[in-house]
Design a protein around this motif. Structure first.
Motif, PDB file in Angstrom:
ATOM      1  N   ASN A   1       0.697  -1.321  -0.141  1.00 37.66           N
ATOM      2  CA  ASN A   1      -0.100   0.262  -0.018  1.00 37.66           C
ATOM      3  C   ASN A   1       0.788   1.299  -0.142  1.00 37.66           C
ATOM      4  O   ASN A   1       0.618   2.153  -0.782  1.00 37.66           O
ATOM      5  CB  ASN A   1      -1.080   0.133   1.147  1.00 37.66           C
TER       6      ASN A   1
ATOM      7  N   GLN B   1       2.180   1.772  -3.439  1.00 37.52           N
ATOM      8  CA  GLN B   1       1.147   2.254  -4.359  1.00 37.52           C
ATOM      9  C   GLN B   1       1.084   3.836  -4.158  1.00 37.52           C
ATOM     10  O   GLN B   1       0.856   4.405  -5.221  1.00 37.52           O
ATOM     11  CB  GLN B   1      -0.111   1.709  -4.067  1.00 37.52           C
ATOM     12  N   ARG B   2       1.069   4.400  -3.027  1.00 33.51           N
ATOM     13  CA  ARG B   2       0.929   5.757  -2.946  1.00 33.51           C
ATOM     14  C   ARG B   2       2.252   6.476  -3.339  1.00 33.51           C
ATOM     15  O   ARG B   2       2.116   7.704  -3.739  1.00 33.51           O
ATOM     16  CB  ARG B   2       1.057   6.017  -1.446  1.00 33.51           C
TER      17      ARG B   2
ATOM     18  N   ARG C   1      -4.987   0.909   3.056  1.00 32.31           N
ATOM     19  CA  ARG C   1      -5.244   1.063   1.669  1.00 32.31           C
ATOM     20  C   ARG C   1      -5.868   2.346   1.266  1.00 32.31           C
ATOM     21  O   ARG C   1      -6.608   2.978   1.890  1.00 32.31           O
ATOM     22  CB  ARG C   1      -6.143  -0.198   1.008  1.00 32.31           C
TER      23      ARG C   1
END
Lengths: 236, 236
Positions: free
Chosen positions: B183, B186-187, B236
């Motif tokens: 997560n 992803q950021r 998330r």
């Protein structure tokens, strides 16, 4: 070659391992920040200079080369300053030992900053007590025993058979640990005769002695890697 | 030269950076522990073998040389396996970058072991949550931005202008971070286009692709440097 060292003006920190090598070898160097302030580093750190991009100080400018990371700088300077025995085996061994000193320094740093480098010590004091205890009881004796064993094997073998930048760095490690953890170091004193003898010999080298007595040697303080918080040391 | 790699059989860990270099270069090597068990390392670690004394695995035997410390092993192998561009400047820059990767790995390790390496994760879970948060929010973006900047500058400049062991190591870093912190990664995804492209290119190199598909590639797991504990990742 006139070397330019870039490192924080207020602490020994990781830059001290470079200063000791340059001073011991009587190299021609400028401690740039001392002349121009810590902002002198910024163009390099911000990518405004040619050459390698440093992640953090210390870094060294050697002609057009920019070299960062303490162990990398010493790997470069060692053969050029006569601070490593000749031969591939000795050079590689010295690099490995310096890399292990780097690991130790990270662990020393994290005794006072176990949670976040961006927070003050006072904001992570509880975790620091636990980490420092584990460091004193497990890691410190293990690292010191390792370097003691290296010195014991060193006589007549390839690395550390002659003076090297690793010797200078081990002097700094012992000095820093004595400052930060005097009681814990007292407890392991008997198990490190060779390290203690080495540190004593280095302190008596003429160029090192002159450096340590000069204003160029910044005293240990509470901003560097080695800090003395009594609550992080053993009881007496 | 047939190289002998000594590293734990059950994890990728730091040994994986060496395995990737040897595999990418199709070097002649033996992963010794796989044949003889992890106890094969003990004579070296206990000082019963000639040559350099390793502090910890991984270490490499190259003829009579024993070389420990991941970055030192790669500094040695790089020129010999064609895994670093020619010239002093490129070699030194590669060493510096690998040393910075070493620093990053120590910080990744300490997200799950912030207090003591000798304790289980479950015994330091509370501090791990805090350290992992600081890592995700401050350190991870800073390191990734640094390497992204290095890649941006690299084109046409001295280091990383051609394939190197640092590229292979950055692939491993990105892969490991994707596994441990999906997560959080992803950021930051949009801020690391060059790193992401590099990792994709490396995964498609024929020897790397064959290695990754082989049983020689140990899957990521909860014993290595990169571990996936959902509570240490971002939500998330």
């Amino acid at each position: 070659m006139r070397y330019e060292l870039y490192y924080w003006t207020g602490i020994q920190g990781r830059g001290e391992f470079i200063r000791l090598a340059l001073e011991d070898a009587a190299a021609d160097y400028v401690d740039v920040n001392r002349k121009r302030g810590d902002s002198a580093m910024m163009p390099f750190l911000r990518g405004k200079q040619e050459g390698a991009l440093p992640y953090a100080p210390p870094f060294l400018k050697a002609g057009r080369l920019v070299i960062a990371q303490t162990a990398t700088i010493l790997a470069y300077l060692g053969p050029r300053l006569g601070l490593v025995p000749g031969g591939l085996g000795a050079e590689i061994y010295a690099q490995q030992l310096q890399a292990t000193i780097t690991d130790l320094l990270a662990e020393v740093h994290d005794t006072h900053h176990p949670i976040a480098v961006d927070l003050y010590y006072e904001q992570q004091r509880s975790a620091a007590r636990k980490r420092a205890q584990a460091f004193r009881e497990e890691r410190l004796p293990k690292y010191l025993a390792y370097f003691e064993n290296v010195l014991e094997r060193g006589n007549g073998r390839q690395a550390l058979s002659r003076h090297s930048y690793v010797d200078l760095s081990l002097f700094q490690v012992v000095s820093g640990l004595d400052y930060a953890f005097p009681n814990a170091m007292q407890r392991v004193q008997k198990r490190m005769p060779r390290l203690r003898a080495l540190a004593g010999r280095i302190a008596e080298r003429p160029n090192v002695r002159a450096y340590l007595a000069s204003p160029r040697r910044i005293p240990f303080n509470q901003d560097g890697v080695f800090r003395h918080y009594p609550e992080l040391d053993s009881s007496r």
